[in-house]
Write a protein that holds these residues in place. Sequence first.
Motif, short mmCIF file in Angstrom:
data_model
loop_
_atom_site.label_atom_id
_atom_site.label_comp_id
_atom_site.label_asym_id
_atom_site.label_seq_id
_atom_site.Cartn_x
_atom_site.Cartn_y
_atom_site.Cartn_z
N LEU A 9 9.95 73.13 52.30
CA LEU A 9 10.77 73.82 50.88
C LEU A 9 9.98 73.90 49.96
N SER A 10 8.82 72.88 49.72
CA SER A 10 8.13 73.12 48.49
C SER A 10 7.37 74.47 48.59
N ALA A 13 9.11 77.63 48.13
CA ALA A 13 9.12 77.89 46.66
C ALA A 13 8.28 78.73 46.01
N VAL A 167 15.63 77.10 47.09
CA VAL A 167 14.46 76.58 46.50
C VAL A 167 14.97 76.07 45.24
#
Length: 167
Positions: A9-10, A13, A167
């Motif tokens: 997920l990071s 983003a 995100v």
Amino acid sequence: MRVYVPLTLSRLAQVHKDGQIGPAPLTAYAVTPGLREWYLSGNEEELEYAALSRAAQSSLRLLAIDPTVPRRRVVVAADVPDRTAVADPDRALEPDALGEVRLTEPVPLAVLAAVHVDAPDAEPDVTAAAAAVGAADLGDDDARFTVDGAADHELLWYGVQEIDSLV
């Protein structure tokens, strides 16, 4: 060619901010000749699912490397020119390399087709699997069972326009 790029997920983003997945080379998964040979009886949809599953396993390994990121597997589906996705013919039939390709160019956000992400309720199993994946690779049957527990969770489908909310 449809490819499946493992992320976190990071990292998703960052991709959203940068407008591309990069820099190249990138590891991704696709329906390669080796994957087709391994799954002799699979139709095209089943082969695509196998490539997506391989990318989800790779995303789990990314989570194992970085304990600070949210514990949800992420896979981005993208349509890239065939010339940019290269399979290593020497590793094509090795079980750990099935469907693996190297992307020779960054992947622009514009060619993303979908985002696949674990549901929040998968986090406990994904957290345990990320912690166990190294031992599973070394042959620990209990760790393998734990890793398979994450694979029991289906990744949810999101449209590219929903990345903001993810995100």
